[in-house]
Design a protein around this motif. Structure first.
Motif, PDB file in Angstrom:
ATOM      1  N   UNK A 162       0.811  -1.212   0.000  1.00 18.06           N
ATOM      2  CA  UNK A 162       0.000   0.000   0.000  1.00 18.06           C
ATOM      3  C   UNK A 162       0.852   1.272   0.000  1.00 18.06           C
ATOM      4  N   UNK A 163       2.118   1.150   0.342  1.00 17.08           N
ATOM      5  CA  UNK A 163       3.018   2.313   0.392  1.00 17.08           C
ATOM      6  C   UNK A 163       3.880   2.443  -0.866  1.00 17.08           C
ATOM      7  N   UNK A 164       3.646   1.604  -1.886  1.00 18.22           N
ATOM      8  CA  UNK A 164       4.505   1.588  -3.071  1.00 18.22           C
ATOM      9  C   UNK A 164       3.680   1.621  -4.348  1.00 18.22           C
ATOM     10  N   UNK A 165       4.305   2.176  -5.394  1.00 20.38           N
ATOM     11  CA  UNK A 165       3.795   2.019  -6.753  1.00 20.38           C
ATOM     12  C   UNK A 165       4.969   1.617  -7.637  1.00 20.38           C
ATOM     13  N   UNK A 166       4.644   1.084  -8.832  1.00 21.24           N
ATOM     14  CA  UNK A 166       5.688   0.515  -9.682  1.00 21.24           C
ATOM     15  C   UNK A 166       5.446   0.878 -11.150  1.00 21.24           C
ATOM     16  N   UNK A 167       6.555   1.000 -11.875  1.00 23.45           N
ATOM     17  CA  UNK A 167       6.446   1.203 -13.319  1.00 23.45           C
ATOM     18  C   UNK A 167       5.931  -0.049 -14.002  1.00 23.45           C
ATOM     19  N   UNK A 168       6.412  -1.207 -13.554  1.00 28.80           N
ATOM     20  CA  UNK A 168       6.007  -2.479 -14.147  1.00 28.80           C
ATOM     21  C   UNK A 168       5.820  -3.537 -13.061  1.00 28.80           C
ATOM     22  N   UNK A 169       4.799  -4.358 -13.259  1.00 28.92           N
ATOM     23  CA  UNK A 169       4.531  -5.482 -12.364  1.00 28.92           C
ATOM     24  C   UNK A 169       4.522  -6.758 -13.203  1.00 28.92           C
ATOM     25  N   UNK A 170       5.308  -7.732 -12.789  1.00 29.37           N
ATOM     26  CA  UNK A 170       5.381  -9.024 -13.483  1.00 29.37           C
ATOM     27  C   UNK A 170       4.846 -10.109 -12.550  1.00 29.37           C
ATOM     28  N   UNK A 171       3.750 -10.738 -12.966  1.00 30.40           N
ATOM     29  CA  UNK A 171       3.083 -11.752 -12.153  1.00 30.40           C
ATOM     30  C   UNK A 171       3.275 -13.136 -12.749  1.00 30.40           C
ATOM     31  N   UNK A 172       3.393 -14.130 -11.882  1.00 28.71           N
ATOM     32  CA  UNK A 172       3.353 -15.523 -12.295  1.00 28.71           C
ATOM     33  C   UNK A 172       1.990 -16.099 -11.956  1.00 28.71           C
ATOM     34  N   UNK A 173       1.746 -17.351 -12.329  1.00 24.82           N
ATOM     35  CA  UNK A 173       0.466 -18.000 -12.036  1.00 24.82           C
ATOM     36  C   UNK A 173       0.604 -19.506 -12.189  1.00 24.82           C
ATOM     37  N   UNK A 174      -0.217 -20.249 -11.445  1.00 20.70           N
ATOM     38  CA  UNK A 174      -0.294 -21.695 -11.647  1.00 20.70           C
ATOM     39  C   UNK A 174      -1.003 -22.005 -12.951  1.00 20.70           C
ATOM     40  N   UNK A 175      -1.947 -21.147 -13.320  1.00 22.61           N
ATOM     41  CA  UNK A 175      -2.661 -21.262 -14.582  1.00 22.61           C
ATOM     42  C   UNK A 175      -3.350 -19.926 -14.831  1.00 22.61           C
ATOM     43  N   UNK A 176      -3.847 -19.730 -16.066  1.00 19.30           N
ATOM     44  CA  UNK A 176      -4.519 -18.472 -16.381  1.00 19.30           C
ATOM     45  C   UNK A 176      -5.579 -18.716 -17.442  1.00 19.30           C
ATOM     46  N   UNK A 177      -6.759 -18.115 -17.237  1.00 18.36           N
ATOM     47  CA  UNK A 177      -7.836 -18.204 -18.213  1.00 18.36           C
ATOM     48  C   UNK A 177      -8.299 -16.803 -18.571  1.00 18.36           C
ATOM     49  N   UNK A 178      -8.954 -16.672 -19.725  1.00 18.04           N
ATOM     50  CA  UNK A 178      -9.409 -15.365 -20.178  1.00 18.04           C
ATOM     51  C   UNK A 178     -10.573 -14.844 -19.341  1.00 18.04           C
ATOM     52  N   UNK A 179     -11.402 -15.742 -18.823  1.00 21.10           N
ATOM     53  CA  UNK A 179     -12.587 -15.289 -18.100  1.00 21.10           C
ATOM     54  C   UNK A 179     -12.359 -15.093 -16.606  1.00 21.10           C
ATOM     55  N   UNK A 180     -11.623 -15.996 -15.968  1.00 18.36           N
ATOM     56  CA  UNK A 180     -11.444 -15.911 -14.513  1.00 18.36           C
ATOM     57  C   UNK A 180     -10.105 -15.335 -14.082  1.00 18.36           C
ATOM     58  N   UNK A 200       0.692  -1.178 -10.241  1.00 25.31           N
ATOM     59  CA  UNK A 200       1.606  -1.022 -11.358  1.00 25.31           C
ATOM     60  C   UNK A 200       1.026  -0.225 -12.514  1.00 25.31           C
ATOM     61  N   UNK A 201       1.871   0.554 -13.183  1.00 24.62           N
ATOM     62  CA  UNK A 201       1.464   1.255 -14.394  1.00 24.62           C
ATOM     63  C   UNK A 201       1.240   0.273 -15.536  1.00 24.62           C
ATOM     64  N   UNK A 202       2.090  -0.734 -15.625  1.00 23.78           N
ATOM     65  CA  UNK A 202       1.959  -1.776 -16.648  1.00 23.78           C
ATOM     66  C   UNK A 202       2.028  -3.133 -15.955  1.00 23.78           C
ATOM     67  N   UNK A 203       1.091  -4.023 -16.299  1.00 24.46           N
ATOM     68  CA  UNK A 203       0.994  -5.328 -15.642  1.00 24.46           C
ATOM     69  C   UNK A 203       1.168  -6.432 -16.678  1.00 24.46           C
ATOM     70  N   UNK A 204       2.072  -7.361 -16.388  1.00 23.94           N
ATOM     71  CA  UNK A 204       2.361  -8.488 -17.268  1.00 23.94           C
ATOM     72  C   UNK A 204       2.133  -9.791 -16.497  1.00 23.94           C
ATOM     73  N   UNK A 205       1.519 -10.757 -17.158  1.00 20.09           N
ATOM     74  CA  UNK A 205       1.391 -12.104 -16.604  1.00 20.09           C
ATOM     75  C   UNK A 205       2.291 -13.015 -17.424  1.00 20.09           C
ATOM     76  N   UNK A 206       3.263 -13.639 -16.770  1.00 19.15           N
ATOM     77  CA  UNK A 206       4.223 -14.516 -17.435  1.00 19.15           C
ATOM     78  C   UNK A 206       3.768 -15.959 -17.235  1.00 19.15           C
ATOM     79  N   UNK A 207       3.335 -16.606 -18.325  1.00 18.21           N
ATOM     80  CA  UNK A 207       2.795 -17.965 -18.213  1.00 18.21           C
ATOM     81  C   UNK A 207       3.112 -18.742 -19.477  1.00 18.21           C
ATOM     82  N   UNK A 208       3.823 -19.861 -19.342  1.00 20.61           N
ATOM     83  CA  UNK A 208       4.102 -20.675 -20.523  1.00 20.61           C
ATOM     84  C   UNK A 208       2.805 -21.315 -21.022  1.00 20.61           C
TER      85      UNK A 208
END
Length: 257
Positions: A162-180, A200-208
């Motif tokens: 809550x005390x920080x902001x970021x230029x970029x945020x890179x998230x991982x996931x166990x899985x990812x779907x378009x709807x949920x 984050x100003x820009x958010x990326x989800x890194x998922x193979x």
């Protein structure tokens, strides 16, 4: 018309390959009532094939959440291709938030030679990668330590965000779907990822590509647009089309030579 036996075989196949949807979604998929699906799940449980969970089931004998060490050895080339692409988006002087996980850990390794970066993370693997990187200032989100994922979660980590902001945020996931959105094994993980995305100003989800469209667990993070899905070049158009239709920016990371 699909027989009960055939339907149960397909339900079991879904459980061991992609992860089961909810009872309601399965009833729509097979065009039967929710009560019928619950009887199917009960029968599969009685046969020792599935373990019942709230709203669905899991295959018996499957590890509910692979450890970070196990994940690190999976889809190695794809993860490092994704990490190389992601590292190319980061600019000198930026403040960057790196999630936990094996793919984001590969990104941390790719950023070791960066200059004038401030990187914040809850992930122990990222801390290890960057502990002696001379051009990187590292902040750790403290909290309750989850051994299986090697990350810190919980109210203390959330309060720090809550005390920080970021230029970029890179998230991982166990899985990812378009709807949920992002799927995780733990509710505290999903809560923390939700807060990360907001900062984050820009958010990326890194998922193979093996993680796209899968539902292995029952905890979810819905991400507000815009956000970018970064996956490997092996992803099929069938996997990617739902994300594009939902307004998600999709980037395919070329293989690393």
């Amino acid at each position: 018309m699909t027989t009960a036996r055939t339907r149960r075989e397909e339900i079991y196949h879904l459980a061991v390959t992609t992860g089961l949807a909810s009872v309601e979604e399965l009833s729509k998929h097979f065009n039967v009532t929710s009560s019928t699906i619950r009887r199917d799940l009960a029968q599969l449980h009685a046969e020792g094939k599935l373990a019942r969970t709230y709203g669905g089931a899991l295959p018996l004998g499957a590890h509910p959440e692979p450890s970070l060490r196990q994940r690190t050895g999976e889809a190695y080339e794809q993860k490092h291709a994704i990490a190389a692409w992601a590292a190319g988006q980061v600019r000198t002087g930026e403040s960057v938030l790196l999630d936990g996980g094996s793919t984001v850990g590969a990104l941390a390794h790719a950023l070791r030679g960066s200059e004038a970066l401030t990187i914040t993370t809850p992930g122990v693997n990222t801390l290890q990668e960057l502990q002696d990187a001379p051009g990187v200032v590292v902040n750790c989100l403290g909290g309750r330590f989850r051994e299986v994922s090697q990350t810190f979660v919980g109210p203390l980590a959330e309060a720090a965000l809550e005390r920080m902001t970021f230029d970029r945020v890179f998230l991982g996931a166990d899985a990812v779907t378009a709807d949920d959105g992002l799927c995780e094994a733990d509710h505290e993980q999903t809560r923390l990822k939700e807060l990360m995305a907001r900062r984050g100003e820009a958010v990326y989800v890194l998922a193979d590509s093996s993680k796209l469209g899968k539902r292995p667990f029952h905890s979810w993070v819905r991400l507000p647009l815009p956000w970018t899905l970064v996956t490997d070049a092996g992803a099929s158009e069938e996997q990617l089309a739902p994300f594009r239709a939902a307004g998600v920016q999709v980037e395919l990371a070329p293989a690393v030579a």
